[in-house]
Design a protein around this motif. Structure first.
Motif, PDB file in Angstrom:
ATOM      1  N   LEU A   1       0.791  -1.014   0.024  1.00 44.55           N
ATOM      2  CA  LEU A   1      -0.571   0.562  -0.376  1.00 44.55           C
ATOM      3  C   LEU A   1       1.021   1.331  -0.064  1.00 44.55           C
ATOM      4  CD1 LEU A   1      -3.020  -0.715   2.146  1.00 44.55           C
ATOM      5  CD2 LEU A   1      -2.881  -0.996   0.009  1.00 44.55           C
ATOM      6  N   LYS A   2       1.660   1.034  -0.099  1.00 45.72           N
ATOM      7  CA  LYS A   2       2.888   2.676   0.657  1.00 45.72           C
ATOM      8  C   LYS A   2       3.112   3.207  -0.790  1.00 45.72           C
ATOM      9  CE  LYS A   2       7.295   0.950   1.471  1.00 45.72           C
ATOM     10  NZ  LYS A   2       7.171  -0.830   2.157  1.00 45.72           N
ATOM     11  N   PHE A   3       3.240   2.291  -1.647  1.00 45.32           N
ATOM     12  CA  PHE A   3       4.239   2.628  -3.247  1.00 45.32           C
ATOM     13  C   PHE A   3       2.488   3.227  -3.603  1.00 45.32           C
ATOM     14  CE2 PHE A   3       7.513  -0.364  -1.736  1.00 45.32           C
ATOM     15  CZ  PHE A   3       8.635   0.698  -2.284  1.00 45.32           C
ATOM     16  N   ARG A   4       1.509   3.027  -3.410  1.00 46.58           N
ATOM     17  CA  ARG A   4       0.063   3.631  -3.867  1.00 46.58           C
ATOM     18  C   ARG A   4      -0.105   5.053  -3.277  1.00 46.58           C
ATOM     19  NH1 ARG A   4      -3.618  -2.005  -4.407  1.00 46.58           N
ATOM     20  NH2 ARG A   4      -2.263  -3.076  -5.644  1.00 46.58           N
ATOM     21  N   ALA A   5       0.650   5.290  -2.203  1.00 45.59           N
ATOM     22  CA  ALA A   5       0.308   6.356  -1.702  1.00 45.59           C
ATOM     23  C   ALA A   5       0.863   8.284  -2.316  1.00 45.59           C
ATOM     24  CB  ALA A   5       0.853   6.660  -0.591  1.00 45.59           C
ATOM     25  N   PRO A   6      -0.225   9.235  -2.231  1.00 50.12           N
ATOM     26  CA  PRO A   6       0.241  10.033  -3.297  1.00 50.12           C
ATOM     27  C   PRO A   6       1.711  10.603  -3.514  1.00 50.12           C
ATOM     28  CG  PRO A   6      -2.123  10.668  -2.969  1.00 50.12           C
ATOM     29  CD  PRO A   6      -0.939   8.809  -1.867  1.00 50.12           C
ATOM     30  N   GLY A   7       2.207  11.049  -4.135  1.00 51.27           N
ATOM     31  CA  GLY A   7       3.448  11.472  -3.793  1.00 51.27           C
ATOM     32  C   GLY A   7       5.117  10.435  -3.361  1.00 51.27           C
ATOM     33  N   VAL A   8       4.125   9.292  -3.002  1.00 52.77           N
ATOM     34  CA  VAL A   8       5.156   8.435  -2.672  1.00 52.77           C
ATOM     35  C   VAL A   8       6.154   7.858  -3.480  1.00 52.77           C
ATOM     36  CG1 VAL A   8       6.256   6.057  -1.636  1.00 52.77           C
ATOM     37  CG2 VAL A   8       3.944   7.718  -0.326  1.00 52.77           C
ATOM     38  N   THR A   9       7.282   8.531  -4.152  1.00 56.20           N
ATOM     39  CA  THR A   9       8.115   7.654  -5.376  1.00 56.20           C
ATOM     40  C   THR A   9       8.882   5.998  -4.620  1.00 56.20           C
ATOM     41  OG1 THR A   9      10.367   8.946  -4.227  1.00 56.20           O
ATOM     42  CG2 THR A   9       9.381  10.555  -5.286  1.00 56.20           C
ATOM     43  N   ILE A  10       9.772   5.719  -6.111  1.00 59.92           N
ATOM     44  CA  ILE A  10      10.063   4.865  -5.285  1.00 59.92           C
ATOM     45  C   ILE A  10      11.754   4.305  -4.563  1.00 59.92           C
ATOM     46  CG2 ILE A  10      11.497   2.819  -6.548  1.00 59.92           C
ATOM     47  CD1 ILE A  10       8.501   2.510  -7.588  1.00 59.92           C
ATOM     48  N   PRO A  11      11.782   5.696  -4.813  1.00 61.44           N
ATOM     49  CA  PRO A  11      12.769   5.679  -3.216  1.00 61.44           C
ATOM     50  C   PRO A  11      12.537   6.253  -2.251  1.00 61.44           C
ATOM     51  CG  PRO A  11      13.914   6.987  -5.401  1.00 61.44           C
ATOM     52  CD  PRO A  11      12.392   6.594  -6.102  1.00 61.44           C
ATOM     53  N   ILE A  12      11.488   6.821  -2.013  1.00 58.12           N
ATOM     54  CA  ILE A  12      10.604   7.224  -0.992  1.00 58.12           C
ATOM     55  C   ILE A  12      10.331   5.545  -0.041  1.00 58.12           C
ATOM     56  CG2 ILE A  12       8.731   8.360   0.378  1.00 58.12           C
ATOM     57  CD1 ILE A  12       9.475  11.037  -1.643  1.00 58.12           C
ATOM     58  N   GLY A  13       9.738   5.318  -0.972  1.00 58.28           N
ATOM     59  CA  GLY A  13       9.097   3.755  -0.443  1.00 58.28           C
ATOM     60  C   GLY A  13      10.212   3.118   0.014  1.00 58.28           C
ATOM     61  N   LEU A  14      11.183   2.757  -0.929  1.00 61.13           N
ATOM     62  CA  LEU A  14      12.516   1.957  -0.839  1.00 61.13           C
ATOM     63  C   LEU A  14      12.963   2.370   0.804  1.00 61.13           C
ATOM     64  CD1 LEU A  14      14.358   1.043  -4.067  1.00 61.13           C
ATOM     65  CD2 LEU A  14      13.211  -0.154  -2.859  1.00 61.13           C
ATOM     66  N   GLY A  15      13.143   3.227   1.313  1.00 63.73           N
ATOM     67  CA  GLY A  15      13.325   4.217   2.187  1.00 63.73           C
ATOM     68  C   GLY A  15      12.659   3.822   3.631  1.00 63.73           C
ATOM     69  N   ILE A  16      11.447   3.640   3.336  1.00 64.97           N
ATOM     70  CA  ILE A  16      10.701   3.074   4.599  1.00 64.97           C
ATOM     71  C   ILE A  16      10.564   1.781   4.703  1.00 64.97           C
ATOM     72  CG2 ILE A  16       8.253   3.676   4.662  1.00 64.97           C
ATOM     73  CD1 ILE A  16       7.501   6.200   3.406  1.00 64.97           C
ATOM     74  N   GLY A  17      10.476   1.059   3.561  1.00 62.40           N
ATOM     75  CA  GLY A  17      10.608  -0.319   3.528  1.00 62.40           C
ATOM     76  C   GLY A  17      11.077  -0.990   3.832  1.00 62.40           C
TER      77      GLY A  17
END
Length: 142
Positions: A30-46
């Motif tokens: 779900l985090k990758f579907r959130a508005p404004g979450v780019t691949i790098p940001i999603g990877l960092g969070i993940g």
């Protein structure tokens, strides 16, 4: 298996199962579907979330293994305990380092080729969920 060991093993197993289901199968995609979450940001969070999850999983696994070992388990509890531990060890020692190397490259601005390693991790997560469910039910039934 004594009732105290079985109760501890079952309770900790179901907590562990809930965490894996919530993070791996709900939060992660779900985090990758959130508005404004780019691949790098999603990877960092993940990476941060999975590092924490894996640390807690290692602790929970140690508690389950100790409770099962002390309780002189039947095969119906011992086998899923061993399978679950082996799956977690494989994820932590083999798959996560490969995923981290690839995500390091992405975070550094590279565009590495697609990898099936993530699919292997997901397959091991599905197997781990099955093993945890089997272990929890088996320990609860003792």
């Amino acid at each position: 298996m004594n009732t105290t060991s079985a109760a501890i093993a079952a309770a900790v197993t179901f907590v562990w199962l809930g965490m894996v289901l919530a993070i791996s199968f709900l939060e992660a995609p779900l985090k990758f579907r959130a508005p404004g979450v780019t691949i790098p940001i999603g990877l960092g969070i993940g990476r941060l979330v999975f590092r924490a999850l894996n640390a807690v999983e290692a602790l929970l696994a140690a508690v389950v293994v100790a409770a099962v070992a002390v309780g002189q388990p039947p095969l119906s509890v011992g086998v899923p305990t061993a399978v679950t531990a082996l799956l977690l060890i494989t994820q932590l020692a083999v798959i996560r380092p490969a995923l981290n190397r690839r995500s390091d490259r992405v975070l550094a601005g590279e565009n590495p080729p697609r990898s099936r390693t993530h699919l292997v991790y997901v397959a091991l997560e599905v197997a781990k969920v099955t093993a945890l469910l089997t272990l929890g039910v088996s320990a609860f039934a003792v």
